[in-house]
Design a protein around this motif. Structure first.
Motif, PDB file in Angstrom:
ATOM      1  N   ASP A 116       0.836  -1.192   0.000  1.00  0.00           N
ATOM      2  CA  ASP A 116       0.000   0.000   0.000  1.00  0.00           C
ATOM      3  C   ASP A 116       0.876   1.249   0.000  1.00  0.00           C
ATOM      4  OD1 ASP A 116      -1.821   2.033   0.416  1.00  0.00           O
ATOM      5  OD2 ASP A 116      -2.726   1.134   2.202  1.00  0.00           O
ATOM      6  N   ALA A 117       0.840   2.007  -1.085  1.00  0.00           N
ATOM      7  CA  ALA A 117       1.662   3.212  -1.190  1.00  0.00           C
ATOM      8  C   ALA A 117       1.235   4.298  -0.207  1.00  0.00           C
ATOM      9  CB  ALA A 117       1.639   3.751  -2.614  1.00  0.00           C
ATOM     10  N   ASN A 118       0.031   4.181   0.356  1.00  0.00           N
ATOM     11  CA  ASN A 118      -0.389   5.138   1.385  1.00  0.00           C
ATOM     12  C   ASN A 118       0.509   5.063   2.617  1.00  0.00           C
ATOM     13  OD1 ASN A 118      -3.003   6.556   0.540  1.00  0.00           O
ATOM     14  ND2 ASN A 118      -3.452   4.408   0.062  1.00  0.00           N
ATOM     15  N   VAL A 119       1.143   3.914   2.816  1.00  0.00           N
ATOM     16  CA  VAL A 119       2.041   3.724   3.966  1.00  0.00           C
ATOM     17  C   VAL A 119       3.458   3.374   3.502  1.00  0.00           C
ATOM     18  CG1 VAL A 119       0.188   3.131   5.578  1.00  0.00           C
ATOM     19  CG2 VAL A 119       1.309   1.313   4.261  1.00  0.00           C
ATOM     20  N   LEU A 120       3.813   3.844   2.328  1.00  0.00           N
ATOM     21  CA  LEU A 120       5.118   3.551   1.739  1.00  0.00           C
ATOM     22  C   LEU A 120       6.257   3.873   2.692  1.00  0.00           C
ATOM     23  CD1 LEU A 120       6.352   2.650  -1.059  1.00  0.00           C
ATOM     24  CD2 LEU A 120       6.659   5.092  -1.504  1.00  0.00           C
ATOM     25  N   HIS A 121       6.114   4.962   3.436  1.00  0.00           N
ATOM     26  CA  HIS A 121       7.183   5.412   4.341  1.00  0.00           C
ATOM     27  C   HIS A 121       7.436   4.425   5.478  1.00  0.00           C
ATOM     28  CE1 HIS A 121       3.584   6.744   6.398  1.00  0.00           C
ATOM     29  NE2 HIS A 121       4.298   6.915   7.493  1.00  0.00           N
ATOM     30  N   THR A 122       6.532   3.457   5.684  1.00  0.00           N
ATOM     31  CA  THR A 122       6.739   2.436   6.714  1.00  0.00           C
ATOM     32  C   THR A 122       7.353   1.159   6.139  1.00  0.00           C
ATOM     33  OG1 THR A 122       4.543   1.404   6.473  1.00  0.00           O
ATOM     34  CG2 THR A 122       4.719   3.302   7.973  1.00  0.00           C
ATOM     35  N   LEU A 123       7.481   1.095   4.820  1.00  0.00           N
ATOM     36  CA  LEU A 123       7.950  -0.123   4.168  1.00  0.00           C
ATOM     37  C   LEU A 123       9.433  -0.098   3.804  1.00  0.00           C
ATOM     38  CD1 LEU A 123       4.892  -0.643   1.765  1.00  0.00           C
ATOM     39  CD2 LEU A 123       5.249  -1.600   4.055  1.00  0.00           C
ATOM     40  N   PHE A 124      10.041   1.085   3.840  1.00  0.00           N
ATOM     41  CA  PHE A 124      11.451   1.242   3.489  1.00  0.00           C
ATOM     42  C   PHE A 124      12.125   2.116   4.534  1.00  0.00           C
ATOM     43  CE2 PHE A 124       9.225   0.480  -0.497  1.00  0.00           C
ATOM     44  CZ  PHE A 124      10.008  -0.491  -1.096  1.00  0.00           C
ATOM     45  N   LEU A 125      13.444   1.984   4.635  1.00  0.00           N
ATOM     46  CA  LEU A 125      14.203   2.820   5.559  1.00  0.00           C
ATOM     47  C   LEU A 125      14.170   4.273   5.122  1.00  0.00           C
ATOM     48  CD1 LEU A 125      17.382   0.622   6.158  1.00  0.00           C
ATOM     49  CD2 LEU A 125      15.511   1.063   7.763  1.00  0.00           C
ATOM     50  N   HIS A 126      13.992   5.155   6.083  1.00  0.00           N
ATOM     51  CA  HIS A 126      14.029   6.583   5.786  1.00  0.00           C
ATOM     52  C   HIS A 126      15.421   6.958   5.280  1.00  0.00           C
ATOM     53  CE1 HIS A 126      10.349   7.670   8.474  1.00  0.00           C
ATOM     54  NE2 HIS A 126      10.113   6.697   7.631  1.00  0.00           N
ATOM     55  N   GLY A 127      15.459   7.849   4.299  1.00  0.00           N
ATOM     56  CA  GLY A 127      16.719   8.293   3.725  1.00  0.00           C
ATOM     57  C   GLY A 127      17.377   7.286   2.806  1.00  0.00           C
ATOM     58  N   SER A 128      16.632   6.302   2.329  1.00  0.00           N
ATOM     59  CA  SER A 128      17.258   5.235   1.550  1.00  0.00           C
ATOM     60  C   SER A 128      17.208   5.434   0.032  1.00  0.00           C
ATOM     61  CB  SER A 128      16.634   3.880   1.909  1.00  0.00           C
ATOM     62  OG  SER A 128      15.246   3.872   1.643  1.00  0.00           O
ATOM     63  N   LEU A 130      13.545   9.894   1.172  1.00  0.00           N
ATOM     64  CA  LEU A 130      14.628  10.489   0.391  1.00  0.00           C
ATOM     65  C   LEU A 130      15.788  10.914   1.275  1.00  0.00           C
ATOM     66  CD1 LEU A 130      12.640  12.798  -2.041  1.00  0.00           C
ATOM     67  CD2 LEU A 130      13.846  10.678  -2.611  1.00  0.00           C
ATOM     68  N   ARG A 131      16.988  10.759   0.748  1.00  0.00           N
ATOM     69  CA  ARG A 131      18.152  11.330   1.419  1.00  0.00           C
ATOM     70  C   ARG A 131      18.068  12.838   1.250  1.00  0.00           C
ATOM     71  NH1 ARG A 131      21.121  13.685  -2.155  1.00  0.00           N
ATOM     72  NH2 ARG A 131      21.253  12.934  -4.279  1.00  0.00           N
ATOM     73  N   LYS A 132      18.793  13.588   2.060  1.00  0.00           N
ATOM     74  CA  LYS A 132      18.849  15.042   1.911  1.00  0.00           C
ATOM     75  C   LYS A 132      19.338  15.374   0.505  1.00  0.00           C
ATOM     76  CE  LYS A 132      18.128  16.057   6.353  1.00  0.00           C
ATOM     77  NZ  LYS A 132      16.850  16.452   6.821  1.00  0.00           N
ATOM     78  N   THR A 171       8.364  23.842   3.157  1.00  0.00           N
ATOM     79  CA  THR A 171       9.767  24.009   2.771  1.00  0.00           C
ATOM     80  C   THR A 171      10.737  23.456   3.810  1.00  0.00           C
ATOM     81  OG1 THR A 171       9.727  26.267   3.614  1.00  0.00           O
ATOM     82  CG2 THR A 171       9.335  25.964   1.245  1.00  0.00           C
ATOM     83  N   ARG A 172      10.268  23.163   5.014  1.00  0.00           N
ATOM     84  CA  ARG A 172      11.160  22.498   5.972  1.00  0.00           C
ATOM     85  C   ARG A 172      11.388  21.045   5.575  1.00  0.00           C
ATOM     86  NH1 ARG A 172       8.803  23.842  11.743  1.00  0.00           N
ATOM     87  NH2 ARG A 172       8.407  21.650  11.402  1.00  0.00           N
ATOM     88  N   ILE A 173      10.481  20.492   4.781  1.00  0.00           N
ATOM     89  CA  ILE A 173      10.599  19.113   4.308  1.00  0.00           C
ATOM     90  C   ILE A 173      11.235  19.073   2.923  1.00  0.00           C
ATOM     91  CG2 ILE A 173       9.314  17.033   3.665  1.00  0.00           C
ATOM     92  CD1 ILE A 173       7.184  17.930   5.710  1.00  0.00           C
ATOM     93  N   ALA A 174      10.735  19.940   2.039  1.00  0.00           N
ATOM     94  CA  ALA A 174      11.192  19.931   0.646  1.00  0.00           C
ATOM     95  C   ALA A 174      10.904  21.278   0.002  1.00  0.00           C
ATOM     96  CB  ALA A 174      10.485  18.822  -0.130  1.00  0.00           C
ATOM     97  N   ILE A 175      11.699  21.601  -1.008  1.00  0.00           N
ATOM     98  CA  ILE A 175      11.466  22.832  -1.746  1.00  0.00           C
ATOM     99  C   ILE A 175      11.076  22.493  -3.182  1.00  0.00           C
ATOM    100  CG2 ILE A 175      12.957  24.313  -0.344  1.00  0.00           C
ATOM    101  CD1 ILE A 175      15.137  23.933  -2.476  1.00  0.00           C
ATOM    102  N   PRO A 176      10.155  23.271  -3.752  1.00  0.00           N
ATOM    103  CA  PRO A 176       9.770  23.012  -5.144  1.00  0.00           C
ATOM    104  C   PRO A 176      10.870  23.464  -6.098  1.00  0.00           C
ATOM    105  CG  PRO A 176       8.539  24.886  -4.243  1.00  0.00           C
ATOM    106  CD  PRO A 176       9.380  24.340  -3.133  1.00  0.00           C
ATOM    107  N   ILE A 177      11.180  22.617  -7.059  1.00  0.00           N
ATOM    108  CA  ILE A 177      12.181  22.916  -8.086  1.00  0.00           C
ATOM    109  C   ILE A 177      11.483  23.252  -9.402  1.00  0.00           C
ATOM    110  CG2 ILE A 177      14.141  21.997  -9.395  1.00  0.00           C
ATOM    111  CD1 ILE A 177      14.712  22.382  -6.412  1.00  0.00           C
ATOM    112  N   ILE A 178      10.477  22.466  -9.733  1.00  0.00           N
ATOM    113  CA  ILE A 178       9.693  22.651 -10.960  1.00  0.00           C
ATOM    114  C   ILE A 178       8.222  22.435 -10.598  1.00  0.00           C
ATOM    115  CG2 ILE A 178       9.106  21.675 -13.227  1.00  0.00           C
ATOM    116  CD1 ILE A 178      11.973  20.776 -13.520  1.00  0.00           C
ATOM    117  N   ALA A 179       7.354  23.233 -11.171  1.00  0.00           N
ATOM    118  CA  ALA A 179       5.910  22.989 -11.119  1.00  0.00           C
ATOM    119  C   ALA A 179       5.352  23.563 -12.408  1.00  0.00           C
ATOM    120  CB  ALA A 179       5.281  23.643  -9.900  1.00  0.00           C
ATOM    121  N   ARG A 180       4.791  22.690 -13.253  1.00  0.00           N
ATOM    122  CA  ARG A 180       4.338  23.167 -14.552  1.00  0.00           C
ATOM    123  C   ARG A 180       3.172  22.342 -15.083  1.00  0.00           C
ATOM    124  NH1 ARG A 180       9.153  21.154 -18.623  1.00  0.00           N
ATOM    125  NH2 ARG A 180       9.176  18.985 -17.987  1.00  0.00           N
TER     126      ARG A 180
END
Length: 180
Positions: free
Chosen positions: A45-57, A83-85, A139-148
């Motif tokens: 279930d992609a709704n809980v994807l963050h629980t299925l993989f290591l953070h920052g991997s 995501l890694r930083k 923006t504390r989590i992520a910044i937008p690079i592209i939106a189109r």
């Protein structure tokens, strides 16, 4: 293929899609990149994807035509933990105006749980995302690079009454977030 043809942006895409990645909702059209894991419903279930993989991997997360199927669009902020930083989330969603024709529920996909727009701030959907303000909101989590808004191959004469995505048209919104 569109990303490969874009110049000089092709260099940007080459850098974004480097390293270890995950293609969420890969289905029958997975990214064909070394180091990319294909993830679809059969995998969990992609709704809980963050629980299925290591953070920052991961170096990147790609989700094309997937986020609108999640229980809430805010699941993206949980995915960002994977995501890694400096890593990137590359997201493509249907345009509320071009694909959905500002009709709810979607006439082309009854599983959509959200609508997405580059200009409009509302819809009758349970979740509506105004992409520019939403991507700038965390923006504390992520910044937008592209939106189109994408409309490659879209025939405005046909309009949204025909599912133009079945051909070569791209009635989508694409945005890229970089993990801070």
């Amino acid at each position: 293929m569109r990303r490969r043809r874009e110049s000089p942006a092709a260099g940007f895409w080459w850098r974004v899609f480097q390293g270890k990645g995950i293609d969420v909702g890969s289905g029958s059209d997975p990214l064909d990149l070394n180091g990319c894991i294909h993830f679809d419903q059969k995998d969990g279930d992609a709704n809980v994807l963050h629980t299925l993989f290591l953070h920052g991997s991961f170096d990147y997360i790609h989700a094309s035509q997937s986020l609108e199927h999640m229980n809430t669009p805010d699941v993206l902020w949980d995915w960002m933990l994977l995501l890694r930083k400096g890593g990137h989330a590359i997201i493509t969603v249907p345009s509320w105006e071009l694909y959905e024709g500002m009709t709810w529920p979607s006439r082309f996909n009854g599983d959509h749980k959200s609508t997405w727009s580059m200009s409009l701030r509302g819809s009758p959907a349970p979740h509506h995302v105004h992409v520019p303000s939403w991507t700038a909101s965390r923006t504390r989590i992520a910044i937008p690079i592209i939106a189109r808004q994408l409309d490659v191959g879209y025939d405005y004469k046909l309009g949204p009454w025909v599912d133009q995505s079945l051909g070569d048209a791209e009635p989508w919104i694409e945005f890229v977030m970089q993990r801070t």
